[in-house]
Design a protein around this motif. Structure first.
Motif, mmCIF file in Angstrom:
data_model
loop_
_atom_site.group_PDB
_atom_site.id
_atom_site.type_symbol
_atom_site.label_atom_id
_atom_site.label_comp_id
_atom_site.label_asym_id
_atom_site.label_seq_id
_atom_site.Cartn_x
_atom_site.Cartn_y
_atom_site.Cartn_z
ATOM 1 N N GLN A 279 -9.966 19.509 15.714
ATOM 2 C CA GLN A 279 -8.939 20.522 15.453
ATOM 3 C C GLN A 279 -7.524 19.952 15.533
ATOM 4 N N GLU A 280 -7.391 18.660 15.803
ATOM 5 C CA GLU A 280 -6.076 18.048 15.962
ATOM 6 C C GLU A 280 -5.632 17.362 14.678
ATOM 7 N N MET A 281 -4.296 17.321 14.487
ATOM 8 C CA MET A 281 -3.727 16.707 13.289
ATOM 9 C C MET A 281 -2.754 15.599 13.691
ATOM 10 N N PHE A 282 -2.818 14.490 12.979
ATOM 11 C CA PHE A 282 -1.944 13.355 13.254
ATOM 12 C C PHE A 282 -1.363 12.831 11.947
ATOM 13 N N GLU A 283 -0.038 12.671 11.914
ATOM 14 C CA GLU A 283 0.601 12.111 10.718
ATOM 15 C C GLU A 283 0.481 10.588 10.746
ATOM 16 N N VAL A 284 -0.059 10.041 9.689
ATOM 17 C CA VAL A 284 -0.203 8.593 9.540
ATOM 18 C C VAL A 284 0.645 8.179 8.347
ATOM 19 N N THR A 285 1.636 7.326 8.595
ATOM 20 C CA THR A 285 2.598 6.961 7.552
ATOM 21 C C THR A 285 2.582 5.452 7.323
ATOM 22 N N THR A 286 2.555 5.084 6.070
ATOM 23 C CA THR A 286 2.574 3.667 5.688
ATOM 24 C C THR A 286 3.949 3.057 5.956
ATOM 25 N N TYR A 287 3.958 1.813 6.442
ATOM 26 C CA TYR A 287 5.227 1.092 6.587
ATOM 27 C C TYR A 287 5.987 1.221 5.271
ATOM 28 N N ARG A 288 7.290 1.492 5.356
ATOM 29 C CA ARG A 288 8.022 1.659 4.107
ATOM 30 C C ARG A 288 9.469 1.219 4.266
ATOM 31 N N ALA B 35 4.542 -4.424 4.065
ATOM 32 C CA ALA B 35 3.558 -4.871 5.056
ATOM 33 C C ALA B 35 4.226 -5.223 6.374
ATOM 34 N N SER B 36 5.540 -4.997 6.464
ATOM 35 C CA SER B 36 6.302 -5.435 7.630
ATOM 36 C C SER B 36 6.656 -4.267 8.554
ATOM 37 N N LEU B 37 6.174 -4.307 9.777
ATOM 38 C CA LEU B 37 6.528 -3.290 10.777
ATOM 39 C C LEU B 37 8.029 -3.319 11.045
ATOM 40 N N LYS C 96 13.290 -0.674 11.004
ATOM 41 C CA LYS C 96 14.707 -0.873 10.678
ATOM 42 C C LYS C 96 15.326 0.361 10.031
ATOM 43 N N ARG C 97 14.511 1.198 9.341
ATOM 44 C CA ARG C 97 15.037 2.364 8.630
ATOM 45 C C ARG C 97 15.195 3.584 9.540
ATOM 46 N N ARG C 98 14.746 3.489 10.792
ATOM 47 C CA ARG C 98 14.741 4.657 11.678
ATOM 48 C C ARG C 98 16.124 4.932 12.248
#
Length: 456
Positions: A76-85, A103-105, A110-112
């Motif tokens: 019943q739980e939801m988790f957002e999974v986002t590709t490195y971008r 492919a770079s973490l 850096k965009r946050r």
């Protein structure tokens, strides 16, 4: 350092890594875990592309797939999974024109927005803190990742988010970050009212709502709520006050429960004072300021797209916050009739917060009187006293059968009957009320409603 990750989130990270991808818990959940807080959500970032995430997990929702985000459902739980971008050019101070997966973490972090939100963690690698978020958490500082001007040019809402995080965490804001916020405050005009509202309410119900003052100093409120700027420095030379309107407002906001409607009420309750202020000798007068404040509050809340239920509740609390009534049965019943039973509990809380921010010399007496009124209010409820139309011993049908016209006159007669019963509870008998109704019908002004008065 070791961090406790909820079982389902840990399973997602492990499954992605087992398939040969990188995966980390990222952002606010890492920050809150380090601070010993319970995260609201656990977001995951990964080197896997959205289509690869969808192949790995059987139950997913494309919540923002164009930006690389897939919601994975685990029971019943939801988790957002986002590709490195990497984000492309921002054209509206809010959304990137396009995103490029990477492919770079490090490129993703850096965009946050702020260093304390740019940390990632998984059990194998541990904490990834490229931009010194841990150091800023220890220093209790909100600081942008990289160049603050660029971060705010990308997303103007970050300007308000910085104040919000400062208020929630009790942190100061880095000087370079503050300077960029002030320089770019005008760009908040390009952000939707709904997004402004969400951030502003989070700020208001935080542990430090008084940080609104910093938003004013930096020119933010001038853009999103200029009515606040108008109360700054407005003196109140009256026996009830020693603080100016802004200081009184901030104390009152801090001294009420952190519920949106209550905090909004205390923020707006005196916005009308600069509009109505008059000075008579050495004394300031703010006659009828609650009604003016209520009107302003309604305009502000419509502008910020609040839901109608919250808007009307806050409007009514602001309108009646300064109602003067005595600690006796008749006066409290009248107050209940004016304010409404449905919000009277909140009304008492509002009056208590308002009193707490007045001249300390008058606070004890006013608090005692309010407690007396509250005791009487509870006795009235226990006794079942009549103070509203629905508690009368007659209803509209009874009056129609007795020859009272339908329509506005019928409603007016019922309201007049309530006024009479409030003053004289023994009148609340069917025969007596029908007799009084006929008197009102013949002369509608015979039992005029008494005027109400407000604290200045």
């Amino acid at each position: 350092m070791k961090m406790e990750i909820p079982k389902k989130a840990a399973e997602i990270i492990e499954e992605l890594m087992a398939k040969g991808f990188e995966a980390y818990a990222v952002g606010g959940c890492v920050r809150d875990s380090v601070l010993g807080r319970i995260p609201e959500d656990w977001d995951i970032t990964t080197s896997a592309r959205p289509e690869q995430v969808k192949q790995i997990f059987p139950r997913t929702v494309d919540t923002g797939i164009e930006h690389g985000t897939v919601t994975v459902l685990m029971d019943q739980e939801m988790f957002e999974v986002t590709t490195y971008r990497v984000d492309g050019e921002y054209e509206d101070h809010r959304h990137p024109k396009e995103v490029t997966f990477t492919a770079s973490l490090e490129e993703d972090l850096k965009r946050r927005d702020f260093t304390i939100n740019a940390m990632a963690y998984n059990p194998q690698t541990g904490l990834v803190d490229i931009f010194h978020g841990m150091e800023d958490l220890k220093r209790q500082v909100i600081r942008c990742v990289g160049d603050p001007g660029e971060r705010f040019d990308e997303d103007a809402l970050r300007i308000l988010r910085a104040i919000r995080f400062s208020a929630q965490l009790g942190f100061s804001i880095d000087e370079a970050t503050k300077a960029a916020m002030s320089e770019r405050a005008e760009s908040l005009r390009q952000v939707s009212a709904e997004r402004i509202r969400v951030e502003f309410v989070k700020l208001l119900i935080s542990d430090h709502p008084e940080r609104i003052r910093e938003a004013c100093v930096l020119g933010i409120t001038r853009v999103i709520m200029p009515e606040y700027d108008a109360i700054v420095g407005v003196a109140q030379h009256t026996p009830n006050h020693i603080y100016d309107v802004e200081e009184h407002t901030l104390i009152a906001v801090k001294n009420i429960a952190a519920e949106p409607a209550l905090r909004l009420t205390m923020l707006f309750h005196d916005f009308g004072k600069p509009v109505v202020k008059k000075t008579d000798g050495d004394r300031d007068i703010f006659y009828r300021h609650p009604e003016v404040s209520a009107k302003m509050c309604r305009e502000i809340m419509r502008r910020l797209k609040f839901d109608n239920h919250t808007l009307e509740k806050v409007y009514r609390l602001v309108k009646w916050h300064g109602l003067k009534y005595l600690p006796n049965d008749i006066s409290v019943r009248r107050a209940l009739n004016r304010v409404g039973r449905d919000i009277f509990e909140e009304f008492i809380k509002v009056q208590r917060a308002d009193i707490s921010a007045k001249n300390p010399a008058v606070v004890p007496k006013k608090m005692r009187q309010l407690s007396e009124k509250e005791d009487i209010y509870r006795k009235i409820l226990r006794r079942g006293d009549c103070f509203e139309v629905k508690a009368l011993a007659v209803n509209g049908k009874d009056l129609i059968e007795a020859g009272i016209s339908q329509g506005p006159i019928l409603g007016a007669v019922l309201e007049r009957l309530v006024e009479l019963v409030i003053d004289t509870p023994e009148f609340n008998e069917k025969e007596k009320l029908l007799e009084l109704a006929n008197q009102v019908k013949s002369d509608p002004t015979i039992f005029n409603e008494k005027e109400y008065f407000f604290e200045h």
